[in-house]
Design a protein around this motif. Sequence first.
Motif, PDB file in Angstrom:
ATOM      1  N   ALA A 118      35.443  35.902  35.661  1.00 53.66           N
ATOM      2  CA  ALA A 118      36.890  35.822  35.432  1.00 53.66           C
ATOM      3  C   ALA A 118      37.598  37.015  36.060  1.00 53.66           C
ATOM      4  N   LEU A 119      37.002  38.195  35.925  1.00 55.85           N
ATOM      5  CA  LEU A 119      37.613  39.401  36.501  1.00 55.85           C
ATOM      6  C   LEU A 119      37.614  39.328  38.023  1.00 55.85           C
ATOM      7  N   ALA A 120      36.486  38.908  38.602  1.00 58.67           N
ATOM      8  CA  ALA A 120      36.397  38.809  40.062  1.00 58.67           C
ATOM      9  C   ALA A 120      37.403  37.798  40.601  1.00 58.67           C
ATOM     10  N   GLY A 121      37.533  36.656  39.930  1.00 55.38           N
ATOM     11  CA  GLY A 121      38.480  35.642  40.376  1.00 55.38           C
ATOM     12  C   GLY A 121      39.923  36.083  40.244  1.00 55.38           C
ATOM     13  N   THR A 122      40.239  36.688  39.099  1.00 51.04           N
ATOM     14  CA  THR A 122      41.621  37.118  38.879  1.00 51.04           C
ATOM     15  C   THR A 122      42.013  38.224  39.852  1.00 51.04           C
ATOM     16  N   LEU A 123      41.142  39.212  40.011  1.00 47.14           N
ATOM     17  CA  LEU A 123      41.446  40.307  40.934  1.00 47.14           C
ATOM     18  C   LEU A 123      41.562  39.821  42.369  1.00 47.14           C
ATOM     19  N   SER A 124      40.760  38.847  42.721  1.00 49.47           N
ATOM     20  CA  SER A 124      40.836  38.296  44.074  1.00 49.47           C
ATOM     21  C   SER A 124      42.206  37.684  44.328  1.00 49.47           C
ATOM     22  N   GLY A 125      42.757  37.047  43.287  1.00 50.77           N
ATOM     23  CA  GLY A 125      44.050  36.402  43.438  1.00 50.77           C
ATOM     24  C   GLY A 125      45.244  37.337  43.350  1.00 50.77           C
ATOM     25  N   VAL A 126      45.178  38.323  42.446  1.00 50.68           N
ATOM     26  CA  VAL A 126      46.381  39.130  42.170  1.00 50.68           C
ATOM     27  C   VAL A 126      46.266  40.579  42.626  1.00 50.68           C
TER      28      VAL A 126
END
Length: 198
Positions: A118-126
Amino acid sequence: MVEVLVWLGTLVFAATGALKGVEKGFDLLGVLVLATVTAVGGGSIRDVLVGTLPPTALHKEPLLWSVVLTGLLVFRFHPRVQAMERLIYYLDTLGLGVFAALGAERGLASGLGPFGVALAGTLSGVGGGVLRDVLSGEVPGILYRAGDLYASAALVGALVVYALYGTHPEGALFAGTLATVVLRIFGRRLGLRLPTPR
């Protein structure tokens, strides 16, 4: 198809970063810096998080030069670009969904659990947008813009990828992207927001 969406999302992120630089009255170099960090910053943070060094974006010279070209075009034609606000919003939302899903996939490939994915995905997006805001002297918008489900939409999309990837990898990426896009767009239309202190 995924590669096309990556290019599209990256260049739209570059345009939003360049627009922020123009709004702040930055010079040409400042505008190009904001374009670049907005475009590739999130993926670079993700790569550092999962131990991929140097970040993947630095191996993609054509993409990096395209980011610079996008920044130059926005710098020169910014009134016309600003007039396409609605289109940029939808393309930015699509880019957010794609990068959240691909970031989650990268987290899964690195053996991370649900929190890490979840952290990797969110940081990748924002992440790029956070860097853009910090460099332009603002508190990152994801921390206080409760009326726009941006980071939370990316988080949901990343978790959808985590939940589905084991059985349907390609379908999981599509579903994660779709979840982010739908949540952001309809969340805005319906006035959904995260709670804030009273």
